[in-house]
Scaffold this active site. Structure first.
Site, PDB file in Angstrom:
ATOM      1  CD  GLN A  93      -2.484   1.327   2.692  1.00 22.46           C
ATOM      2  OE1 GLN A  93      -2.003   0.780   3.685  1.00 22.46           O
ATOM      3  NE2 GLN A  93      -3.599   2.017   2.729  1.00 22.46           N
ATOM      4  N   GLY A  94       0.741   2.053  -1.045  1.00 20.81           N
ATOM      5  CA  GLY A  94       1.533   3.275  -1.145  1.00 20.81           C
ATOM      6  C   GLY A  94       0.685   4.521  -0.976  1.00 20.81           C
ATOM      7  CE1 TYR A  95      -4.152   3.920  -0.627  1.00 20.51           C
ATOM      8  CE2 TYR A  95      -5.244   4.616   1.393  1.00 20.51           C
ATOM      9  CZ  TYR A  95      -5.298   3.991   0.160  1.00 20.51           C
ATOM     10  OH  TYR A  95      -6.483   3.462  -0.265  1.00 20.51           O
ATOM     11  CB  SER A  96       2.142   7.071   4.483  1.00 21.29           C
ATOM     12  OG  SER A  96       1.012   6.561   5.146  1.00 21.29           O
ATOM     13  CD  GLU A 126     -12.219  -5.275   3.697  1.00 24.07           C
ATOM     14  OE1 GLU A 126     -13.091  -5.448   2.835  1.00 24.07           O
ATOM     15  OE2 GLU A 126     -12.215  -5.892   4.774  1.00 24.07           O
ATOM     16  CB  SER A 186      -3.112   8.338  14.774  1.00 27.05           C
ATOM     17  OG  SER A 186      -3.837   9.553  14.712  1.00 27.05           O
ATOM     18  CG  ASN A 187      -5.654   5.261  19.388  1.00 23.74           C
ATOM     19  OD1 ASN A 187      -5.998   4.477  18.493  1.00 23.74           O
ATOM     20  ND2 ASN A 187      -5.337   4.874  20.604  1.00 23.74           N
ATOM     21  CD  GLU A 188      -3.325  10.599  18.954  1.00 28.80           C
ATOM     22  OE1 GLU A 188      -3.032   9.968  17.918  1.00 28.80           O
ATOM     23  OE2 GLU A 188      -2.943  10.245  20.091  1.00 28.80           O
TER      24      GLU A 188
END
Ligand SMILES: Cc1cc2nc3c(=O)[nH]c(=O)nc-3n(C[C@H](O)[C@H](O)[C@H](O)COP(=O)(O)OP(=O)(O)OC[C@H]3O[C@@H](n4cnc5c(N)ncnc54)[C@H](O)[C@@H]3O)c2cc1C
Lengths: 395, 342
Positions: free
Chosen positions: A126-129, A244, A380-382
């Protein structure tokens, strides 16, 4: 609400358990239990065993080789897989790209890519970030410029999990520079063997190699590898985010971790004392048990809600936050349970005679540190809390 | 002032990059940095004037270790502190240790036992048999001070490294430790009744570790605050999010509390309240250190999950420090016992 499983569901559980006993390699299971790194081959073998059984793609349509399970069956499978110390299936092809192709791909794309995912020909990543685009994914800068029948792609992806094994990468790329950032993004499939794709390892906090940087320099990608329309990438990414979220709470893994920690804590030390008789430790473990028991029901409730709604909604954010909290708390306690013996770096120097803790616990501290990732990746949780505050509470 | 020159030396010669280079493979520290620390008197600061040093008070120990922690120094100073304290208590010569001529490590706890009353090593006719586990600073030590059991009593012995089997390894947070296996190893008896001296050394060690954690927390906090200002997402610094601001401020208040308890424990060294105060200190510092570590990672995001980022090495040390010389629960039990005794 009826929380018991139907006889059919119990029969299914028995089937899964038998499969794990017969078809999961004991060496692989031992590696998972001991937190050792799995080879590409280990993961491929498990993939192949599930494929042979027709259980690889639980939520794909049957026409494409999917298992057609209900969410409850999926849940049972996850529980049994964790109990048997099966590896986590790499989600990028089966659980991420496939639903995108079902919804946005052309018939030709589905017919080409899906069978290759199933039979293990293609390993996806997966190339998102990107270095500058983490939580703010729409800030991505990797450019794809149209040149005849190709896009020319330049930029950098990062945190690419298991990219070192991958044949293909699905990327979010920028195809339009002006307007709102979200509106200029496209979803592009890139063959990692194309000239100009370079993968460099990133070493993680505990020393392992599971993520990478992927550099893209003048990479020529056929226009036919675009999924959906040009500049439709953000819609696809958002769809994937809400659709998903399989096994997001990791209840099976947590149950397994709880059981093994309890067994350890009940085992008498040489002095005859047991860790579980330490009231402070017992209180820590009991608190986690309470959370975990509630979590199991929360998970089922939200799984069932998703089943009737057709798709998991904002509830998946609740499952992710709480599920990760429970897992991280278990990792914390498993490390504590070993006292100073948790600190040695797992290594061959400490095998056999020199071993100071049982093999299945030697990696407890490494796993604790590695699993800090869980509250960071996949939103992230935030960010999950921001979503809940806005979408659920209207704040 | 030793604190200033120590901080200067560490600022010049010690940073997380050095730790990454030396702390995870033999010899698990930097012999050059060790020599420089010895030369400037960092070890002498841990012992009083009557016994060849120029410090030895609680505040001397805390000052040295806070500086070491802030710089994430990989040097095995803790074993030197424990050993010096024990040698002095036994009336033995700590001179060669302080001068850096002999490196000592102390063998206390044994496999799967974390309490003094679980020690099983025996001394028989001047020979020791047993196995000491996770002996910090064990790799490269010239001498081991070994605590053995003799009925209800603990005794203290000195063993040459060449008379023991030493299996060295790296720790996940850097630094080296060893299994020390004694098979009728010839030993010199230092103290036949060493219980009080061992507890005193443990107190000094727990104070030192708490101060080391304090130094590490301050640096981890500073790294995090810098990053919150620098890292931009959604067109603004991530530190502009109130959710993160509040959590960072909570760390500031927790660290203020940790500093206070270190001061309290340092001031109580040598008094009747030494042990209980040190346990309060180690408990609170263990708790706060883990919280600081976890929050520093979380608020950095993915970058803190990498080996290359200094903050990840601080985080590992801050978490694992709790496991040394009694964790937060162990010391809470000791604090509770004080309440229950009356
Ligand atoms: C082990 C690992 C594996 C990964 N695998 C992949 C992968 O295979 N493919 C891929 O594309 N990506 C992957 N990722 C990347 C992951 O999705 C990102 O790390 C994540 O999106 C967070 O981005 P960031 O690390 O840049 O942190 P940042 O976005 O810089 O965030 C830093 C901190 O600021 C907080 N923050 C940011 N914005 C806000 C806000 N508005 N309000 C409150 N707090 C905020 C964050 O929650 C975090 O605590 C992986 C990451 C890790 C660590």
């Amino acid at each position: 609400m009826d929380l018991s499983f139907t006889p059919e569901e119990e029969a299914f559980r028995a089937e899964v358990r038998a499969f794990m006993a017969d078809d999961l390699s004991p060496e692989t299971a031992a590696k998972v239990r001991e937190g050792r790194t799995l080879s590409k081959r280990d993961m491929e073998d498990y993939h192949a065993a599930l494929y042979a059984r027709g259980w690889l793609a639980p939520s794909w349509p049957a026409a494409y080789g999917g298992a057609g399970w209900t969410p409850v069956q999926k849940h049972i499978f996850d529980e049994e897989a964790a109990r048997a110390s099966a590896p986590r299936l790499v989600p990028f092809g089966i659980a991420m790209l496939a639903p995108v192709l079902f919804k946005f791909g052309t018939q030709e794309q589905r017919d080409y890519y899906l069978p290759r995912i199933l039979d293990g020909t293609d390993w996806w990543c997966q190339g998102y970030s990107e270095p500058g685009a983490g939580s703010d994914l729409a800030g991505l800068k990797t450019r794809a410029v149209r040149d005849g029948d190709h896009y020319i792609v330049n930029g950098q992806k990062t945190w690419t999990t298991l990219g070192q094994h991958a044949d293909w990468i699905f990327c979010l790329v920028r195809t339009k520079a002006d307007g709102k950032p979200q509106e200029g993004i496209s979803f592009l499939l890139i063959d990692m063997k194309t000239p100009g794709v370079e993968v460099r390892p990133i070493r993680l906090i505990e020393g392992g190699h599971e993520v990478n940087e992927v550099f893209l320099t003048d990479v020529r990608v056929p226009v036919g590898n675009l999924v959906g329309g040009e500049n439709q990438g953000w819609t696809i990414a958002k769809y994937l985010l809400t659709h998903e979220r399989n096994n997001i709470a990791g209840v099976g893994f947590s149950t397994q971790a709880f059981e093994s920690l309890l067994t350890h804590a009940r085992h008498p030390r040489r002095s005859g004392r047991r860790l579980i008789d330490d009231p402070l430790f017992a209180a820590r473990l009991a608190r986690i048990e309470v959370d975990l028991e509630a979590m199991k029901i929360t998970n089922l409730r939200l799984v069932v809600a998703g089943q009737s709604a057709g798709a998991p909604g904002v509830e998946s954010s609740i499952l992710k936050i709480k599920g990760v909290e429970v897992r991280q708390a278990l990792n914390d306690l498993a490390r504590r349970a070993l006292g100073p013996a948790a600190a040695p770096f797992p290594s061959e120097d400490l095998d056999g005679n020199a071993a100071i803790v049982p093999a299945d616990q030697a990696g407890n501290a490494a796993e604790y540190f590695n699993n800090r990732k869980m509250s960071i990746y996949g939103g992230s949780n935030e960010i999950q809390k921001n979503i809940l505050a806005k979408a659920m509470l209207g704040l | 002032m030793l604190a200033d020159s120590l901080s200067r030396l560490l600022a010049d010669r010690c940073d997380p990059a050095l730790r990454m280079k030396v702390a995870y493979a033999a010899p698990y520290h930097s012999p050059e940095l060790w020599a420089a620390l010895v030369e400037m008197g960092a070890l002498h600061a841990l012992v009083d004037e009557d016994h060849g040093g120029f410090g030895g008070a609680g505040f001397d120990i805390a000052t040295v270790f806070e500086a070491l922690g802030a710089a994430l120094c990989p040097e095995p100073v803790l074993p030197a502190l424990l050993a010096a304290r024990l040698l002095v208590a036994a009336g033995a010569d700590a001179g060669p240790l302080l001068a850096g001529d002999l490196r000592y490590a102390v063998g206390l706890f044994e496999m799967d036992g974390t309490a003094l009353d679980e020690i099983e090593t025996t001394a028989d006719g001047g020979r020791l048999t047993g196995r000491k586990s996770v002996v910090y600073g064990g790799p490269g030590a010239d001498r081991f001070l070994i605590v053995a059991r003799d009925g209800a009593r603990l005794s203290l012995h000195e063993v040459a490294a060449s008379d023991a089997q030493v299996l060295p390894y790296a720790m996940i947070d850097g630094g080296g430790a060893a299994e020390v296996i004694l098979d009728a190893a010839p030993a010199r008896l230092l103290m036949a009744d060493a219980g009080a001296a061992v507890q005193d050394a443990l107190d000094a060690g727990a104070l030192a570790l708490s101060a080391e954690a304090l130094g590490g927390m301050e640096t981890a906090l500073a790294l995090t605050v810098d990053y919150l200002k620098q890292r931009r997402q959604f067109g603004r610094p991530i530190g502009s999010n109130q959710a993160l601001q509040h959590r960072t401020v909570e760390l500031v208040t927790e660290i203020a509390q940790a500093r206070s308890i270190v001061i309290l424990a340092a001031s109580r060294m040598g008094t009747a309240d030494q042990s209980r105060s040190v346990s309060m200190c180690k408990h609170l510092c263990g708790r706060v250190a883990q919280r600081v570590a976890e929050e520093a990672i979380q608020m950095h995001g993915g970058i803190a999950m990498t080996w290359e980022a200094p903050v990840s090495h601080y985080a590992k040390r801050l978490v694992m420090i709790d496991a040394q010389l009694g964790d937060a629960d162990h010391h809470l039990h000791r604090v509770m016992a004080g309440l229950q005794a009356v």
